[in-house]
Design a protein around this motif. Sequence first.
Motif, PDB file in Angstrom:
ATOM      1  N   THR A 253      -4.305   5.919   5.102  1.00 27.13           N
ATOM      2  CA  THR A 253      -4.711   5.538   3.753  1.00 27.13           C
ATOM      3  C   THR A 253      -6.219   5.392   3.705  1.00 27.13           C
ATOM      4  OG1 THR A 253      -4.567   3.157   4.163  1.00 27.13           O
ATOM      5  CG2 THR A 253      -2.542   4.275   3.436  1.00 27.13           C
TER       6      THR A 253
ATOM      7  N   SER B 243      -0.863   4.459  -1.805  1.00 27.43           N
ATOM      8  CA  SER B 243      -2.229   4.938  -1.576  1.00 27.43           C
ATOM      9  C   SER B 243      -2.290   5.813  -0.324  1.00 27.43           C
ATOM     10  CB  SER B 243      -3.174   3.744  -1.438  1.00 27.43           C
ATOM     11  OG  SER B 243      -3.114   2.919  -2.593  1.00 27.43           O
TER      12      SER B 243
ATOM     13  N   GLN C 299       0.814  -1.205   0.000  1.00 33.96           N
ATOM     14  CA  GLN C 299       0.000   0.000   0.000  1.00 33.96           C
ATOM     15  C   GLN C 299       0.848   1.256   0.000  1.00 33.96           C
ATOM     16  OE1 GLN C 299      -2.434  -0.239   3.445  1.00 33.96           O
ATOM     17  NE2 GLN C 299      -3.800  -1.781   2.613  1.00 33.96           N
TER      18      GLN C 299
END
Length: 121
Positions: free
Chosen positions: A101, A27, A1
């Motif tokens: 995130t 992200s 991520q």
Amino acid sequence: QVQLVESGGGLVQPGGSLRLSCAASGSIFSIFAMGWYRQAPGKQREFVASSPTGGVTNYADSVKGRFTISRDNAKNTVYLQMNSLKPEDTAVYYCYADVQTAARLVPFDYWGQGTQVTVSS
């Protein structure tokens, strides 16, 4: 991520300077803080410096007056300018980012892979 990539480590003589960089990507919804830790051989990882978003920077006593942390928020990047380096600064330096995130709304600390700094004549 979220990935953190560090650069800038190397070998430097005592009294010299190095600049470390750490770029966060992925992200990212929001970054609450970025900073640096280091780990010398046979020792525990220790705090070096931090830069909370919109807050006051903090430094370990051992590096105050010699190291400067800064950020480029547009690039999600944190820097560590290291001057007057000493042999005891030799360590692997790790950056971190306290990131929110879309998938994880509670901020979480992500870490870089580490970059070696060696101070030796």
